[in-house]
Design a protein around this motif. Sequence first.
Motif, mmCIF file in Angstrom:
data_model
loop_
_atom_site.group_PDB
_atom_site.id
_atom_site.type_symbol
_atom_site.label_atom_id
_atom_site.label_comp_id
_atom_site.label_asym_id
_atom_site.label_seq_id
_atom_site.Cartn_x
_atom_site.Cartn_y
_atom_site.Cartn_z
ATOM 1 N N GLY A 99 63.971 5.727 25.198
ATOM 2 C CA GLY A 99 65.206 5.323 25.858
ATOM 3 C C GLY A 99 66.391 6.170 25.468
ATOM 4 N N GLY A 100 66.241 6.972 24.410
ATOM 5 C CA GLY A 100 67.354 7.793 23.970
ATOM 6 C C GLY A 100 66.904 8.950 23.121
ATOM 7 N N PHE A 101 67.797 9.929 22.985
ATOM 8 C CA PHE A 101 67.499 11.139 22.219
ATOM 9 C C PHE A 101 68.807 11.646 21.638
ATOM 10 C CE2 PHE A 101 66.288 15.341 21.100
ATOM 11 C CZ PHE A 101 64.913 15.429 21.103
ATOM 12 N N VAL A 102 68.946 11.584 20.305
ATOM 13 C CA VAL A 102 70.154 12.071 19.640
ATOM 14 C C VAL A 102 69.759 12.953 18.463
ATOM 15 C CG1 VAL A 102 71.570 10.091 20.313
ATOM 16 C CG2 VAL A 102 70.300 10.019 18.152
ATOM 17 N N VAL A 103 70.691 13.797 18.047
ATOM 18 C CA VAL A 103 70.424 14.677 16.908
ATOM 19 C C VAL A 103 70.888 14.000 15.624
ATOM 20 C CG1 VAL A 103 70.437 16.836 18.201
ATOM 21 C CG2 VAL A 103 72.598 15.902 17.353
ATOM 22 N N ALA A 112 74.698 4.090 15.413
ATOM 23 C CA ALA A 112 74.570 2.628 15.523
ATOM 24 C C ALA A 112 74.816 2.180 16.956
ATOM 25 C CB ALA A 112 75.547 1.943 14.566
ATOM 26 N N ASP A 113 75.801 2.792 17.605
ATOM 27 C CA ASP A 113 76.091 2.447 18.999
ATOM 28 C C ASP A 113 74.935 2.848 19.907
ATOM 29 O OD1 ASP A 113 77.913 1.480 21.068
ATOM 30 O OD2 ASP A 113 78.011 3.572 21.708
ATOM 31 N N ALA A 114 74.315 4.001 19.607
ATOM 32 C CA ALA A 114 73.155 4.436 20.393
ATOM 33 C C ALA A 114 72.007 3.444 20.266
ATOM 34 C CB ALA A 114 72.711 5.829 19.939
ATOM 35 N N VAL A 115 71.801 2.923 19.055
ATOM 36 C CA VAL A 115 70.762 1.910 18.830
ATOM 37 C C VAL A 115 71.038 0.677 19.687
ATOM 38 C CG1 VAL A 115 69.831 0.269 17.148
ATOM 39 C CG2 VAL A 115 70.148 2.661 16.500
ATOM 40 N N ARG A 116 72.276 0.217 19.683
ATOM 41 C CA ARG A 116 72.625 -0.974 20.467
ATOM 42 C C ARG A 116 72.418 -0.741 21.960
ATOM 43 N NH1 ARG A 116 77.213 -0.538 16.813
ATOM 44 N NH2 ARG A 116 76.877 -1.989 15.077
ATOM 45 N N VAL A 124 70.403 6.779 26.405
ATOM 46 C CA VAL A 124 71.376 7.464 25.558
ATOM 47 C C VAL A 124 70.834 8.861 25.260
ATOM 48 C CG1 VAL A 124 72.608 7.448 23.365
ATOM 49 C CG2 VAL A 124 72.025 5.290 24.471
ATOM 50 N N VAL A 125 71.565 9.878 25.718
ATOM 51 C CA VAL A 125 71.120 11.252 25.499
ATOM 52 C C VAL A 125 72.286 12.098 25.016
ATOM 53 C CG1 VAL A 125 70.113 13.315 26.567
ATOM 54 C CG2 VAL A 125 69.359 11.048 27.290
ATOM 55 N N ASP A 126 72.047 12.890 23.982
ATOM 56 C CA ASP A 126 73.051 13.823 23.501
ATOM 57 C C ASP A 126 73.527 14.680 24.677
ATOM 58 O OD1 ASP A 126 73.453 16.837 22.416
ATOM 59 O OD2 ASP A 126 74.107 15.408 20.899
ATOM 60 N N PRO A 127 74.826 14.682 25.002
ATOM 61 C CA PRO A 127 75.303 15.347 26.212
ATOM 62 C C PRO A 127 75.039 16.850 26.259
ATOM 63 C CG PRO A 127 77.145 14.455 24.927
ATOM 64 C CD PRO A 127 75.893 13.954 24.304
#
Length: 203
Positions: A99-103, A112-116, A124-127
């Motif tokens: 559902g998401g990919f962040v560095v 924490a916001d990405a987790v929520r 949620v993806v790193d822009p």
Amino acid sequence: MIKLLLADDQALVRGAMAALLDMEPDLKVVAEVGRGDEVVAAALASEPDVALLDVEMPGLDGVAAARALLAARPAVRVLMVTTFGRAGYLRQAMAAGAGGFVVKDTPARQLADAVRRVHDGLRVVDPALAAQSLAQGDSPLTDRETGVLRAARDGGTVADIARELHLSEGTVRNHLSAAIGKTGARTRAEAVRLAVENGWLLT
């Protein structure tokens, strides 16, 4: 309370991430593992709501671990958290159901916001990575070329690769030649490096 599973082979990074996330009033780390092949068992034992998975881990890489986890526990949300911001990794992770990919250098509050947000079913993806992924496109390699390059990562000879993949040496040379051409490389080693940098060699 959102229950979290952390999977990262670097104990220091995993511990720091756990400490930061546990400081949030609505987040609780319920399991930590250092290998991709430990994710499913840990999830079955701890029943997390969100799993934060590193991309490169021993046993199973994060994408394969995400695929296995979602097959075993479809309700779990997956957030990939990685040092390697590579567009190919992003595409494969999303295809696997993340559902998401962040560095990893994402600030703690943003993580924490990405987790929520992932927990709530949002993407949620790193822009910067999203823009790179759009610009780069999909891997130009066929499955067989990808397999040959993956086998070539360890620096074995054509004969070694042929034995490992149960192919003839001529077939291996043909696939290596095609992969070198498609990646724009001059050598086999450069083709492997470029494919790794683009995230094309994950299983």
